[in-house]
Write an enzyme that holds these catalytic residues in place. Structure first.
Site, PDB file in Angstrom:
ATOM      1  CE1 TYR A  98     -52.729 -44.411   7.569  1.00  0.00           C
ATOM      2  CE2 TYR A  98     -50.922 -45.886   8.136  1.00  0.00           C
ATOM      3  CZ  TYR A  98     -51.379 -44.697   7.592  1.00  0.00           C
ATOM      4  OH  TYR A  98     -50.480 -43.790   7.084  1.00  0.00           O
ATOM      5  CD  GLU A 140     -47.369 -43.889   5.975  1.00  0.00           C
ATOM      6  OE1 GLU A 140     -47.604 -44.883   6.690  1.00  0.00           O
ATOM      7  OE2 GLU A 140     -48.147 -42.923   5.872  1.00  0.00           O
ATOM      8  CE1 TYR A 191     -40.131 -34.674   8.015  1.00  0.00           C
ATOM      9  CE2 TYR A 191     -40.480 -33.073   6.260  1.00  0.00           C
ATOM     10  CZ  TYR A 191     -40.867 -34.214   6.938  1.00  0.00           C
ATOM     11  OH  TYR A 191     -41.987 -34.900   6.533  1.00  0.00           O
ATOM     12  N   GLY A 268     -38.038 -15.641   8.341  1.00  0.00           N
ATOM     13  CA  GLY A 268     -37.799 -16.146   9.680  1.00  0.00           C
ATOM     14  C   GLY A 268     -37.021 -17.449   9.675  1.00  0.00           C
TER      15      GLY A 268
END
Length: 393
Positions: A98, A140, A191, A268
Site C-alpha cells: 500500500y 484483507e 471464485y 454467457g
C-alpha cells in the site's frame, strides 16, 4: 471518518481530481511499473492494462470512495470495500504494497494537477487514501485468516484431477491440493485465483468462478477469451496431472441461505457462479422458490445447458427461463432475443443475483427495479475490473 478540515478540502477539490482521474490513473500505473516492473509481469492482468479497463476501475473506486466520505461522512462504504478486499485477497496483496501505491499515485496526482496540489490538498487526499487503505488492510487480514493463508501468497499447488469440455470455448477444471491439505471451503458464488507460468516466464493470475461442489476438490470453469493469455494457456496446455497454483475461494457476492424467493440471472459465461449456486441449492434440497434465467447466443454456446435443466428439476419449486439469440432446431429456446424479465413472474421479496456482461446486468437490474425488487436485494458479479463500481449500487 474523514476529519472536518479534510472533508471540506476534498469536497472543494473532488471535481478537479475526479475530472483529471482519467489522466492520473494511467500515469500512476506507468510510474508504478517503471519502478516495479515485476508487478505488471506477475501480478496485474496485462490485457486489462493494455485496454485501459484496470485504470478505469481504479479511477471509479477512488472517486466513489472519496465521494462517499464527503456525502456520507458517518457511513463507511463497506460494500465497495468488501468487493475490493476479496479481489485483493485472492491475489495475495500484502500490507507493505500500500505505501508503494501511495507513493506513485500521489506523484501522478502532483504531475497532472501541478500547483493546485497545495500542502493542504495533499494532506487531505493522503487522509482519504489511508482511510481506504487501512480499511482494506484490516478486511484483507480477516479474509486471509478465515482462508488459512497469508498475505503475499496468491495460491497453493494443486493437481488437475479432472478436465471437461463444456462447449467449444468453455472448459471445466477440477483440482486438488498436492500437499494433502484440506480443500478450502467455498461459498456458492465465489471464485478462485489461478496462477500459471506463460511462455515468456510471466506468472499471470486470473479469477474464475466456482462452478460446482465436487467432493474433496475445487471446480472452476474457463472461457477462452479472444486474445486472453491465461485462458488460452489453460485450454491449450494444462492437462490432467499438471500442477497449477490455485487460491482459496474468495468473493463477496454469495448466495445467502434463507426462505426468500431467489432469482439467478446470467448471460454467457456468467452462468458459472450461477450454476454453482444452483448446485448448492440442489445439494441442500432447498424448498424456496428458485427462478433461473439465462441468455446466450445459441444452445451450442450455452455452457452447463444440461446441468441447468437437471438442477432445476431437482428442486421442488424451481423454474428455468432461457433466451437464445440464435435458436437451433434440436434445442428450441423458451424465448428468443434478449432477456426481458418483465415476462417472468417474480414474487415480492425476491433476492436476485446477476452475472454476465455489463449491458445485460444493467438491463436486468432496471427491469427488476421496475418490478418492485428492492435495490438492496439485487446483487451482481463482474468478471474482470469492476467498471460498475460506484456507478450503480
Amino acid at each position: 471518518m474523514l476529519s472536518p478540515k479534510s472533508t471540506e478540502v476534498v469536497r472543494a477539490t473532488l471535481p478537479a481530481v475526479g475530472g483529471a482521474i482519467g489522466e492520473i490513473t494511467p500515469l500512476f500505473y506507468d510510474k508504478l511499473f517503471a519502478a516495479h516492473p515485476g508487478l505488471l509481469r506477475d501480478l496485474f492482468n496485462r490485457g486489462n492494462q493494455a485496454n485501459g479497463s484496470q485504470q478505469q476501475a481504479l479511477a471509479g473506486a477512488v472517486a466513489a470512495f472519496a465521494s462517499a466520505l464527503v456525502e456520507h461522512p458517518d457511513v463507511r462504504p463497506d460494500a465497495m470495500l468488501a468487493r475490493i478486499a476479496h479481489k485483493h485477497a485472492s491475489l495475495g496483496i500484502a500490507p507493505e504494497q500500500y505505501p508503494i501505491v501511495q507513493e506513485h499515485l500521489f506523484a501522478a496526482i502532483v504531475e497532472v494537477l501541478g500547483d493546485a496540489v497545495t500542502p493542504e490538498v495533499a494532506a487531505a487526499w493522503d487522509e482519504v487514501y489511508w482511510l481506504m487503505a487501512n480499511a482494506l488492510i484490516a478486511l484483507e487480514a480477516r479474509l486471509y485468516e478465515e482462508a488459512g493463508t497469508a498475505p503475499g501468497r496468491a495460491g497453493f499447488p494443486c493437481e488437475v484431477v479432472g478436465r471437461f469440455r463444456e462447449t467449444d470455448d468453455v472448459t471445466t477444471f477440477v483440482v486438488q491440493p498436492t500437499d494433502g491439505r484440506p480443500v478450502p471451503a467455498g461459498r456458492p458464488g465465489q471464485y478462485v485465483s489461478v496462477q500459471v507460468t506463460l511462455a515468456d516466464g510471466a506468472q499471470q493470475i486470473r479469477q474464475y468462478s466456482l462452478s460446482g461442489q465436487p467432493e474433496g476438490a475445487l471446480q472452476f470453469s474457463v472461457k477462452r477469451v479472444g486474445d486472453g493469455e491465461v485462458s488460452a494457456h489453460l485450454h491449450d496446455r494444462v492437462k490432467v496431472g499438471d500442477t497449477i497454483l490455485v487460491s482459496a475461494p474468495f468473493g463477496d457476492v454469495t448466495l445467502e441461505d434463507g426462505d426468500a424467493p431467489v432469482l439467478l440471472a446470467s448471460a454467457g459465461i456468467g452462468c458459472t457462479p450461477i450454476v454453482g449456486m444452483l448446485t448448492h441449492l440442489a445439494a441442500t434440497e432447498a424448498r424456496r422458490k428458485v427462478i433461473a434465467v439465462h441468455a446466450d447466443r445459441s444452445p451450442s454456446t450455452h455452457a452447463f445447458r444440461s446441468d441447468l435443466r437437471a438442477l432445476v428439476a431437482k428442486l421442488p419449486d424451481a423454474e428455468a427461463h432461457v433466451w437464445y439469440e440464435e435458436p437451433e432446431a434440436e434445442w428450441p429456446a423458451d424465448r428468443t432475443g434478449l432477456v426481458d424479465l418483465s415476462s417472468v413472474e417474480i414474487p415480492a421479496g425476491t433476492v436476485a443475483y446477476l452475472c454476465g456482461p455489463l449491458p445485460f446486468m444493467r438491463a436486468a437490474r432496471a427491469q427488476l427495479l421496475e418490478a418492485g425488487i428492492a435495490a438492496a436485494d439485487i446483487h451482481y458479479e463482474v468478471f474482470g475490473p469492476d467498471l460498475w463500481l460506484g456507478a450503480e449500487g
